[in-house]
Scaffold this motif. Structure first.
Motif, PDB file in Angstrom:
ATOM      1  N   GLY A  88      62.912 -25.573  -7.339  1.00  0.00           N
ATOM      2  CA  GLY A  88      62.565 -26.330  -8.527  1.00  0.00           C
ATOM      3  C   GLY A  88      63.672 -27.181  -9.099  1.00  0.00           C
ATOM      4  N   THR A  89      64.506 -27.746  -8.226  1.00  0.00           N
ATOM      5  CA  THR A  89      65.488 -28.704  -8.737  1.00  0.00           C
ATOM      6  C   THR A  89      64.786 -30.026  -9.029  1.00  0.00           C
ATOM      7  N   PHE A  90      65.507 -30.938  -9.668  1.00  0.00           N
ATOM      8  CA  PHE A  90      64.954 -32.263  -9.942  1.00  0.00           C
ATOM      9  C   PHE A  90      65.475 -33.214  -8.880  1.00  0.00           C
ATOM     10  N   PRO A  91      64.685 -33.491  -7.856  1.00  0.00           N
ATOM     11  CA  PRO A  91      65.219 -34.235  -6.699  1.00  0.00           C
ATOM     12  C   PRO A  91      65.713 -35.631  -7.044  1.00  0.00           C
ATOM     13  N   GLU A  92      65.092 -36.286  -8.057  1.00  0.00           N
ATOM     14  CA  GLU A  92      65.501 -37.662  -8.365  1.00  0.00           C
ATOM     15  C   GLU A  92      66.756 -37.715  -9.237  1.00  0.00           C
ATOM     16  N   LEU A  93      67.144 -36.579  -9.817  1.00  0.00           N
ATOM     17  CA  LEU A  93      68.339 -36.584 -10.661  1.00  0.00           C
ATOM     18  C   LEU A  93      69.557 -36.192  -9.828  1.00  0.00           C
ATOM     19  N   GLU A  97      73.417 -34.304 -13.291  1.00  0.00           N
ATOM     20  CA  GLU A  97      72.324 -34.400 -14.264  1.00  0.00           C
ATOM     21  C   GLU A  97      71.464 -33.139 -14.248  1.00  0.00           C
ATOM     22  N   ARG A 100      73.268 -30.795 -16.352  1.00  0.00           N
ATOM     23  CA  ARG A 100      73.187 -31.154 -17.773  1.00  0.00           C
ATOM     24  C   ARG A 100      71.833 -30.794 -18.355  1.00  0.00           C
ATOM     25  N   ARG A 131      71.977 -37.447  -5.341  1.00  0.00           N
ATOM     26  CA  ARG A 131      70.692 -36.950  -5.795  1.00  0.00           C
ATOM     27  C   ARG A 131      70.463 -35.540  -5.263  1.00  0.00           C
TER      28      ARG A 131
END
Lengths: 235, 353, 299
Positions: A88-93, A97, A100, A131
């Motif tokens: 569940g990471t944020f792939p686009e960040l 980030e 953060r 990313r």
């Protein structure tokens, strides 16, 4: 030892189908509690029910407050961090980030925490402006755990962190969890299907089958239990 | 619990169905014999909407492809009839068939992107088509064919064919009655085509596509053929409605209500209000739509009744306001439309097993 | 050459409006995955409010800011009360509600303020006949320069919001992975409402500038602009802010050049056709647009 989490008659599911049929577990401060269960036993549902991702009934006492009626972002603010299955990471960040946003529920300064996690996982620092989607599976899992801990939780929920990781990487990951536990007193609730490594770091163990807790005990009892060994340890 | 339970295909069940058909037949006959000319004309208008909304239903309701471009297919039918009848002296029937073929081809082409994309992206393609169509019809380069922004008027038939049971048709009243029957015939064709498609093997494929596309493909549904074919058929049926409307009014302009994006929205409203993915839904939806439209128009003009009082301040007819509120409210209380609501209520009284 | 610069400049100025409205579509799409079909009508309705406030004696700039605030609240309210409850059911339900809003706002504006009689609208910028500057032989109207500057400033502010603020990071997190965003403590409901509010507020500003150029407010004010903005968002790739801006400006320049250099074939009548052909072309050839991620659902 003081109790940090207690569920009583926790029920949850999807739509009209109930998956969890009244689960009672507790986690004491400073413990690593491992919940073993086969595919479809309801492990992920249990984690999602505790962190408020799905509607649930029953009691979820966290630090003696009932949080069963709170939505997920409020549960996080109370001090529970959940690393979901599949990371569940944020792939686009970017990596930084991701860290953060992990501190989103905090109001104080968190720059020092980011440096701390770069110290724990030097590979994340090397890739801090990349990313998250470009990281390897193991790196993403480290990022997911570091991100979850950016909120300085009192309890970490970890949903099958070993999934899709090489055994060596899994071992490294569990060592980090154990170190965090012993150094900072972080309590951990870990669900795992592949239990060998999980049992090595566990304080206590529950066995979840078809939405119910069927037994509990110490890791040694489970490692020496033939039925459990056959089903969950593969030897 | 239902009050009455009826076995399927039992004498009672058949009796209920015969009664239903009888009521529909009586209603269809009652309109041209007892209603005023103006109201018969409104009914014909409603029937055109039945055709368009049923056609849209094939695409949206059954296949799950979102289209707001059907006004363009309505327009193709309108212009085919307008141009061919007034400029080339074709008969209406042939112009209608030509329009339907043309619309089929265009529908097929519009559906091609749907093979690669779906959801809002297909909606955008159809939006582009809906907006492009009136612009094209007003394009100076096509003025020799379409008369540009002025449109085509005075599309008249000197002689109407005499129908066996109506006798000779003369004057405005008889014309209205003629087009009413004409519309009934087209509605029957449309309903039969839709029913035929939905009940066939292809219909099951459509529903499979809507509910689970990958599953449908695994089942052996040829996605490309099925989607494009249905879109083509739907476009052709919609063009019938356009052709009918032009025959009825004798006028076609590029900015005519049903040829612009507003037309597509009206078809959508009719379909959703009546009940998507049912054969009966669009019929009920069209009747509701035309009734609301007429009723609010007169009520707000005369300032009478609740509507007149509520919308006393309104500069124009509040029909669209009421319909848009109804559309949103329906999505909350009865996403299956008026027909779905009625059916659910009816099942509390009578259950057919 | 002076013709070229004239078309270029006029194109950039109208393109700035397309960009603004395309940004609205992208902001909503990134947050929720929906195309807000009522975006144009929402900004048209706000523009009517701006006009009315100004008509009552409020200075236009203050009226525009008030209109943006009303837009923000309206957009956020629409998302929480109308969109979110039906979004659980299906994407089609969201589409129908948006169409209902489109029809409702359009007819409501017509009913309240009258359909055909146009309401005269002042411009935010100096707009007398001699308010222009000659550069490279082309006349650069202050009004067009003003629109271009406002467009660039708003774009810059949006970028700052998304990349430099805590809330902007939360918005990007929701767009990237909504479930995980909830797990790190982001109130996703508030982010979605804010996205719609933000889009509506920018839309109100865009509408006010459009009405200022034509000098009138009508229910169909934003209609063609919505189509242009959809084209820009499509070309830019729907989830890319930068893409939307570049694509908006490009479309503005391309359609102005096309209309100017081919007056017989394209002219004023077929300008919209250029934008629509871009939508069709992009979706057929490269559905992710020029700057988009792979999020388009391919069959």
């Amino acid at each position: 030892m003081s109790e940090i989490l207690r569920t009583h008659d926790l029920r949850a599911g999807y739509g009209l189908i109930e998956v969890l049929h009244g689960v009672n577990i507790n986690v004491d401060a400073g413990e690593i509690v491992v919940v073993l269960g086969a595919n479809g036993a309801g492990k992920t549902t249990m984690m999602r029910a505790i962190s408020g991702m799905i509607p649930r009934t029953g009691v979820v006492d966290f630090l003696a407050d009932d949080i069963a009626h709170l939505s997920a972002h409020k549960v996080t603010a109370r001090g529970i961090a959940h690393v979901p299955q599949g990371r569940g990471t944020f792939p686009e960040l970017t990596v930084e980030e991701n860290l953060r946003i992990g501190a989103h529920s905090r109001r104080d300064s968190f720059a020092a925490d980011i440096d701390y996690w770069y110290g724990v996982f030097p590979r994340l620092q090397e890739r801090r402006l990349q990313r998250a989607g470009s990281l390897s599976g193991g790196e993403q899992q480290m990022l997911a755990i570091a991100r979850a801990l950016m909120s300085r939780p009192k309890l970490l929920l970890c949903d099958e962190p070993s999934l899709g990781l090489a055994p060596l990487v899994t071992r490294e990951l569990f060592e980090v969890l154990q170190r965090l536990n012993s150094e900072t007193g972080l309590s951990v609730l870990l669900v795992e299907q592949n239990a060998n490594l999980a049992l090595e770091i566990a304080s206590r163990v529950y066995l979840l089958e078809t939405g119910e807790i069927v037994s509990s005990g110490t890791p040694d009892e489970y490692m020496n239990n033939d039925a459990v060994r056959k089903s969950y340890l593969g030897h | 619990m239902a009050l009455v339970t009826i076995k399927r295909n039992s004498p009672q069940h058949i009796a209920v169905r015969v009664l239903g058909v009888l009521l529909v037949v009586i209603a269809v006959l009652w309109v041209p014999t007892k209603m005023t000319t103006g109201n018969i004309d409104s009914m014909t208008n409603a029937l055109a909407l039945v055709i368009a909304a049923s056609a849209l239903n094939l695409v949206i309701g059954y296949t799950g492809l979102i289209s707001i471009g059907h006004s363009a297919f309505f327009g193709i039918g309108s212009y085919a009839t307008g141009v061919l009848v007034s400029k080339y002296g074709w008969g209406h029937g042939w112009s209608m068939i030509f329009g339907a073929l043309l619309a089929f081809v265009f529908g097929f082409i519009v559906a091609l992107p749907a093979l690669r994309i779906k959801g809002i992206y297909l909606a955008l393609v159809t939006l582009a088509v809906a907006v492009l169509f009136p612009t094209m019809m007003k394009w100076p380069k096509l003025e020799w064919l379409t008369n540009g922004a002025r449109g085509i008027s005075g599309i008249r038939y000197e002689e109407l064919p005499s129908l066996p049971f109506l006798g000779e048709l003369k004057g405005r009243d008889d014309r209205t009655v003629f087009f009413y029957w004409y519309a009934i015939m087209l509605v029957i064709i449309t309903v039969l085509v839709c029913r035929g498609i939905v009940k066939s093997r292809m219909g099951r494929a459509l529903i499979a596509i809507r509910d689970n596309e990958i599953g449908a493909e695994v089942m052996g549904v040829n996605l490309a053929t099925t989607k494009t074919l249905v879109f083509g058929v739907s476009a052709a049926l919609t063009s019938l409605a356009g052709s009918l409307s032009v025959a009825r009014t004798g006028v076609v302009t590029a900015d005519g209500a049903n040829l612009t994006l507003i037309g597509s929205i009206v078809f959508l409203v009719v379909m959703v209000v009546g009940g998507a993915a049912t054969i009966t839904g669009p019929i009920i939806g069209a009747l509701v739509y035309v009734w609301v439209d007429n009723y609010t128009r007169t009520a707000s003009a005369s300032g009478e009744g609740l509507i007149g009082w509520l919308f006393d301040w309104s500069a124009v007819s509040p029909a669209s306001i009421i319909l848009s509120v109804a559309l949103i409210v329906l999505m909350f209380v009865a996403p299956d439309g008026v027909f779905g609501l009625v059916r659910r209520l009816a099942r509390r009284v009578v259950v057919i097993k | 050459m002076s013709r070229f610069f004239q078309y270029l400049f006029d194109g950039l100025s109208s393109g700035a409006i397309y960009s603004l409205l395309a940004l609205c579509l992208v902001v909503v799409y990134r947050g929720t995955g929906y195309l807000n079909f009522a975006q144009g009508e929402m900004s048209m309705f706000c523009t009517f409010l701006v006009w009315k406030l100004n008509d009552w004696g409020m200075p236009l700039w203050l009226a525009a800011i008030s209109g943006m605030l009303i837009g923000y609240l309206g957009g956020a309210t629409v998302e929480t009360t109308l969109i979110r409850p039906v979004a659980k059911r299906s994407q089609f339900a969201v589409f129908v509600v948006a169409i209902g809003l489109f029809l409702g706002l359009n007819s409501l504006a017509g009913a309240i303020w009258g359909a055909p009689p146009q309401e005269t609208m002042p411009s935010l910028f100096p707009n007398e006949p001699d308010d222009f500057q000659r550069i490279f032989g082309a006349s650069w109207r202050y009004q067009s320069i003003g629109i271009l500057i406002v467009g660039l400033v708003v774009t810059g502010l949006l970028f700052a919001l998304f990349n430099k603020t805590r809330f902007g990071l939360a918005m990007r997190a929701v767009a990237s992975n909504a479930d995980s965003a909830r797990l790190v403590g982001v109130n996703t409901g508030r982010v979605l409402a804010a996205s719609w509010g933000l889009a509506a507020a920018i839309g109100a500003l865009a509408g006010t500038m459009v009405a200022g150029t034509t000098g009138e407010v009508v229910p169909g004010l934003m209609f063609s602009y919505f189509v242009y903005a959809s084209a820009a968002a499509t070309l830019g790739g729907f989830d890319s802010l930068g893409g939307a801006v570049i694509a908006g400006l490009t479309i503005g320049v391309v359609e102005n050049m096309a209309a100017g250099y081919a007056p017989k074939w394209i002219g004023q009548e077929m300008r919209l056709g250029v934008a629509l052909l871009i939508i069709l072309g992009v979706l057929l050839i490269k559905p992710t647009g020029l700057f988009g991620e792979q999020k388009v659902s391919r069959v």
